[in-house]
Design a protein around this motif. Structure first.
Motif, short mmCIF file in Angstrom:
data_model
loop_
_atom_site.label_atom_id
_atom_site.label_comp_id
_atom_site.label_asym_id
_atom_site.label_seq_id
_atom_site.Cartn_x
_atom_site.Cartn_y
_atom_site.Cartn_z
N LEU A 30 -17.91 95.68 43.65
CA LEU A 30 -18.20 96.79 42.74
C LEU A 30 -17.57 96.55 41.37
O LEU A 30 -18.21 96.73 40.34
N PHE A 31 -16.30 96.12 41.37
CA PHE A 31 -15.59 95.98 40.09
C PHE A 31 -15.65 94.56 39.51
O PHE A 31 -15.33 94.38 38.34
N LEU A 69 -24.88 92.67 38.49
CA LEU A 69 -25.11 93.16 39.84
C LEU A 69 -25.56 94.62 39.85
O LEU A 69 -26.48 94.99 40.58
N MET A 70 -24.90 95.45 39.06
CA MET A 70 -25.22 96.88 39.03
C MET A 70 -25.35 97.35 37.58
O MET A 70 -24.49 98.07 37.06
N PRO A 71 -26.45 96.94 36.94
CA PRO A 71 -26.60 97.23 35.50
C PRO A 71 -26.62 98.71 35.16
O PRO A 71 -26.01 99.13 34.17
N PHE A 72 -27.29 99.52 35.97
CA PHE A 72 -27.34 100.95 35.64
C PHE A 72 -25.94 101.56 35.77
O PHE A 72 -25.47 102.27 34.87
N PHE A 73 -25.28 101.26 36.88
CA PHE A 73 -23.97 101.84 37.14
C PHE A 73 -23.00 101.52 36.00
O PHE A 73 -22.32 102.42 35.49
N TRP A 74 -22.93 100.23 35.61
CA TRP A 74 -21.90 99.81 34.66
C TRP A 74 -22.28 99.98 33.20
O TRP A 74 -21.42 100.22 32.36
N ARG A 75 -23.55 99.84 32.87
CA ARG A 75 -23.90 99.88 31.44
C ARG A 75 -24.36 101.25 30.98
O ARG A 75 -24.40 101.52 29.79
N LEU A 243 -25.52 90.95 48.01
CA LEU A 243 -25.64 91.08 46.55
C LEU A 243 -27.01 91.64 46.16
O LEU A 243 -27.11 92.56 45.34
N GLU A 244 -28.06 91.10 46.77
CA GLU A 244 -29.41 91.57 46.45
C GLU A 244 -29.55 93.06 46.78
O GLU A 244 -30.14 93.82 46.04
N ASP A 250 -28.36 99.94 43.23
CA ASP A 250 -28.14 100.39 41.85
C ASP A 250 -29.42 100.97 41.27
O ASP A 250 -29.41 101.99 40.59
N ARG A 251 -30.54 100.34 41.60
CA ARG A 251 -31.83 100.84 41.11
C ARG A 251 -32.18 102.17 41.77
O ARG A 251 -32.71 103.08 41.14
#
Ligand SMILES: [Zn+2]
Length: 354
Positions: A30-31, A69-75, A243-244, A250-251
């Protein structure tokens, strides 16, 4: 700001709760995104660096890797809307209170606010011995069954999510789902043709599709989406699939968020809580497992997004918190007192609410 008085008006408590869990997702991923040593050990191939999944998620820094890995979550999510607890490298620690460190005890701790080590000792399909936050909100808000929806990939969630059998609307594991939408009805039958390596867990894609259909038709005030594949691929040693699946989750989170934010009834009226039921081993040789002997298996995390909370980004350097505080924290944010009826539950996380 001279000459101006700044008055902070605390927004009223939101009317909707969306709880999401990702089974056995470690703080490492996650981090920090893809862990190179773990990928290498799991790949069992000399050519691991040229594998598609590796190339897709590898980047030089942990920050870049987690954003891949988690573009929505982090960005987006944690920048504009919410905050996240659990980055141990930054002095933010969340742990399980229960000592078992596997799924039923973990989910029950989240949902009832209490670790019950002696009562809940296995993943057996037994009815939860205590009422859950979902049932509490149903009774506080006097909701009909369809207004408290639970969608889970793991079949045992049918027993964990409620103490009074049949009180919530639950669709869990390989279970048919009824819809007036032909496409969704077809997906309901297709789930039985696209079996997984695990008898008790269906693909998250179905769980998510049925959940979205239920939202469109019922707009439940209390929704619990319980995704499961991340844990099962990990047990099978398939780090690439973990990972996938995390990227796909995230999507799903993004789609859920956008569904709630695009509806005038739920926009800025919804508290989102995202967490996990347990951690796992913390090195390239034990990351597949989680049990009472593995320290990493007690490491959890929680992200929270609510219109009446102002904090954004990652928490760091705070007193250790526990997963048994999630239920009372969510209730507090929603303006209802969970502790009053469940005095044994973990207390709300105070720094989140300041
Ligand atoms: Zn597991």
């Amino acid at each position: 700001m001279a000459g101006q008085s700044l008055i902070l008006v605390r927004a009223e408590a939101p009317h909707f709760l969306v709880l999401i869990t990702l089974d056995g997702v470690r703080t490492e991923e996650l981090f920090g995104g893809l862990d190179q040593e773990t990928y290498k050990a799991a790949a069992k191939s000399e050519a691991w660096e040229s594998q598609e999944t590796y190339k897709r998620f590898w980047a030089e820094t942990p920050k870049k890797r987690r954003e891949k890995l988690m573009p929505f979550f982090w960005r987006e999510w944690m920048v504009d809307h919410g905050s996240v607890i659990g980055n141990r490298r930054q002095g933010s620690q969340m742990n399980l209170r229960n000592r078992h460190r596997f799924s039923y005890p973990g989910y029950s701790e989240i949902l009832t606010g209490t670790a019950r080590d002696k009562l809940i000792t296995s993943n057996d399909k037994i009815q939860n011995p205590h009422p859950t936050l979902l049932e509490f909100l149903q009774s506080e808000w006097k909701l009909p069954k369809e207004q408290t929806g639970v969608f889970a990939s793991w079949d045992t969630m049918e027993f964990i999510a409620e103490h009074s059998k049949g009180s919530l609307f639950i669709n869990a594991g390989f279970q048919p789902y009824e819809s007036i939408e032909p496409r969704v009805q077809w997906l309901s039958s297709l789930q039985f043709e696209t079996t997984t390596p695990w008898n008790s867990v269906r693909h998250d894609a179905y769980t998510f599709a049925f959940c979205m259909d239920h939202i469109q038709r019922n707009l439940p005030r209390v929704l619990y989406l319980s995704l499961g594949e991340t844990d099962d691929w990990a047990h099978d040693g398939r780090y690439d699939r973990v990972l996938e699946n995390l990227e796909r989750s995230d999507r799903y989170i993004q789609n859920l968020w956008e569904a709630y934010q695009s509806n005038p009834t739920t926009r800025d009226q919804t508290c989102f809580v995202l967490t996990t039921d347990h951690g796992r081993g913390d090195n390239p040789f034990n990351w597949m497992h989680h049990n009472d002997k593995l320290e990493g298996a007690r490491h959890t995390w929680m992200a929270i997004c609510s219109p009446n909370l102002e904090h954004r980004g990652e928490w760091h350097h705070h007193p250790e918190v526990y997963s048994d505080q999630i239920a009372s924290t969510a209730a507090e944010i929603l303006g209802v007192d969970f502790i009053d009826q469940h005095p044994e539950a973990g207390k709300p996380i105070s720094f989140l609410l300041d």
